[in-house]
Design a protein around this motif. Structure first.
Motif, mmCIF file in Angstrom:
data_model
loop_
_atom_site.group_PDB
_atom_site.id
_atom_site.type_symbol
_atom_site.label_atom_id
_atom_site.label_comp_id
_atom_site.label_asym_id
_atom_site.label_seq_id
_atom_site.Cartn_x
_atom_site.Cartn_y
_atom_site.Cartn_z
ATOM 1 N N TYR A 1 5.027 0.688 -3.964
ATOM 2 C CA TYR A 1 3.896 -0.215 -3.754
ATOM 3 C C TYR A 1 2.796 -0.007 -4.790
ATOM 4 O O TYR A 1 2.087 -0.948 -5.153
ATOM 5 C CB TYR A 1 3.352 -0.060 -2.338
ATOM 6 N N ALA A 2 2.658 1.218 -5.286
ATOM 7 C CA ALA A 2 1.683 1.467 -6.351
ATOM 8 C C ALA A 2 2.093 0.725 -7.626
ATOM 9 O O ALA A 2 1.260 0.080 -8.284
ATOM 10 C CB ALA A 2 1.559 2.970 -6.614
ATOM 11 N N GLY B 1 1.529 -2.998 -7.080
ATOM 12 C CA GLY B 1 0.114 -3.336 -7.172
ATOM 13 C C GLY B 1 -0.383 -3.339 -8.606
ATOM 14 O O GLY B 1 -1.141 -4.225 -9.018
ATOM 15 N N ILE C 1 5.438 -8.981 0.537
ATOM 16 C CA ILE C 1 4.464 -7.936 0.235
ATOM 17 C C ILE C 1 3.699 -7.518 1.479
ATOM 18 O O ILE C 1 3.665 -6.336 1.839
ATOM 19 C CB ILE C 1 3.488 -8.395 -0.869
ATOM 20 N N ILE D 1 1.048 -6.485 -10.419
ATOM 21 C CA ILE D 1 0.370 -7.717 -10.025
ATOM 22 C C ILE D 1 -1.018 -7.781 -10.640
ATOM 23 O O ILE D 1 -1.473 -8.837 -11.094
ATOM 24 C CB ILE D 1 0.297 -7.824 -8.492
ATOM 25 N N THR D 2 -1.710 -6.651 -10.681
ATOM 26 C CA THR D 2 -3.044 -6.607 -11.296
ATOM 27 C C THR D 2 -2.963 -6.863 -12.796
ATOM 28 O O THR D 2 -3.789 -7.577 -13.373
ATOM 29 C CB THR D 2 -3.695 -5.246 -11.025
ATOM 30 N N ALA E 1 4.332 -4.006 3.683
ATOM 31 C CA ALA E 1 3.190 -3.094 3.651
ATOM 32 C C ALA E 1 2.712 -2.746 5.056
ATOM 33 O O ALA E 1 2.355 -1.595 5.347
ATOM 34 C CB ALA E 1 2.053 -3.720 2.841
#
Length: 368
Positions: free
Chosen positions: A185-186, A189, A287, A192-193, A291
């Motif tokens: 998930y890191a 993230g 997502i 996506i950023t 999560a």
């Protein structure tokens, strides 16, 4: 300080009540998946497979303190120990599988068909990884330590005499899997950023994912008439859009509308263009839902881990309130899964109904 009979009874009641909630949640998942085609996305399928593991896990936690009361060598205690070794660990690994699916969607543009092809690998590997140690422990005995599965106050599991084994082959794999989930998930993230221009949250809470594949065919956004095209949520094969009629590209995953327009006359001048090589990924299904399952997983495992570390430091330590928390939270896996599954699934179903109504209205207008 030893627990009183009344306290042990209360722990048993708490475990059975929460276990009944989990059984209800598991039955809800199975029923929704079987009877509604709106709960058939790849993430829904993983939750469905996991629900059978959750159901057997809930049966074991429903036994609660009755397992230790029958004695370490009793069939009930040994079954409970086997089940609580295999199925809670499987729940963690299925959550890892959800994280891997999300990773594959984001980084490798997997579609529903591609994800479905690897499900048998998840089923086989998770079953083997959890079943082998659980069944082997049934046959391990020691004249000094007794059987591996024994009295753990609130239920039968790996006994305190085999505490090192419990850390090495139970809590160790659990937290290793949780660490891998956090890493997945890191990375998601960060990606996506980093790719803000390619991953955009839209009004209908989907992520528009551009495939970066060159395509010389562009579709004008403005013209004299519009045609509604429905593209499967995560299909990377939808490379062409129709010119004159309504088209549907569907699969087992959710569908979302992409409304584009096409020139109906040769004199119309296009003003803006967009690449049709674009996929829309459901933010909630790929997502948000995984999560939330991960957060529920953490809530389930924090109290048991604290309790186990405490007993490792001080073998004589017993906290009534902590054991109540372990018995309650450790029995709620199926319940949390059911709540998240139905809540997000129903929102997706309502969105599908709304989009279908819009599609029908656009179709009637086009015919008029």
């Amino acid at each position: 300080m030893a627990l009183t009979a009344e306290q042990i009874k209360n722990i048993g009641i708490a475990g059975r009540v929460t276990s009944s909630f989990s059984i209800l949640g598991t039955i809800t998942i199975i029923s929704a998946f079987v009877f509604s085609r709106h709960f058939r996305s790849p993430i829904h399928r993983i939750i469905f497979f996991n629900s059978f593991f959750n159901l057997l896990d809930s049966v074991a936690t429903m036994i609660s303190v009755s397992g230790p009361e029958t004695g370490d060598y009793s069939p009930i205690c040994q079954f409970q120990g086997f089940a609580l070794q295999m199925f809670p660990l499987a729940d963690v690994l299925w959550t890892l599988a959800m994280a891997l699916d999300t990773y594959l969607v984001v980084f490798h543009h997997y579609d529903a068909h591609s994800l479905k092809k690897i499900e048998y690998k998840y089923i086989g590997s998770i079953t083997i990884i959890t079943f082998i140690p659980a069944i082997v422990f049934l046959f391990i005995r020691s004249s000094t330590k007794g059987p591996v599965y024994g009295n753990e106050t609130i239920w039968c599991s790996i006994s305190p005499n085999w505490l090192v084994l419990r850390f090495a082959l139970y809590y160790g794999p659990v937290w290793l899997a949780i660490g891998l989930i956090i890493i997945c998930y890191a990375l998601i993230g960060i990606e996506i950023t980093r790719l803000r221009d390619e991953f955009k949250l839209t009004d209908d809470e989907n992520i528009a994912l551009t495939s970066n594949v060159p395509n010389n065919r562009f579709v004008p956004e403005q013209s004299q008439a519009s045609v509604t095209t429905t593209i499967e949520t995560n299909s990377s094969d939808a490379t062409k859009l129709p010119h004159t009629s309504e088209s549907h590209i569907t699969s087992s995953s959710s569908v979302h509308q992409v409304v584009t327009s096409h020139p109906l006359t040769s004199n119309s001048t296009p003003m803006n263009y967009q690449s049709p090589k674009q996929r829309r990924v459901s933010f909630k299904q790929y997502i948000l839902m995984p999560a939330l399952f991960f957060l529920a997983l953490l809530a389930t495992w924090v109290a048991p881990t604290i309790n186990r570390v405490s007993t490792f430091i001080n073998p004589d330590y017993q906290s009534y309130s902590l054991l109540i928390a372990v018995s309650s939270l450790g029995s709620l896996r199926g319940f949390w899964n059911g709540v998240i599954f139905t809540t997000i699934g129903m929102k997706g179903w309502k969105r599908h109904v709304i989009e279908k109504n819009i599609l029908n209205r656009n179709g009637r207008r086009l015919h008029c």
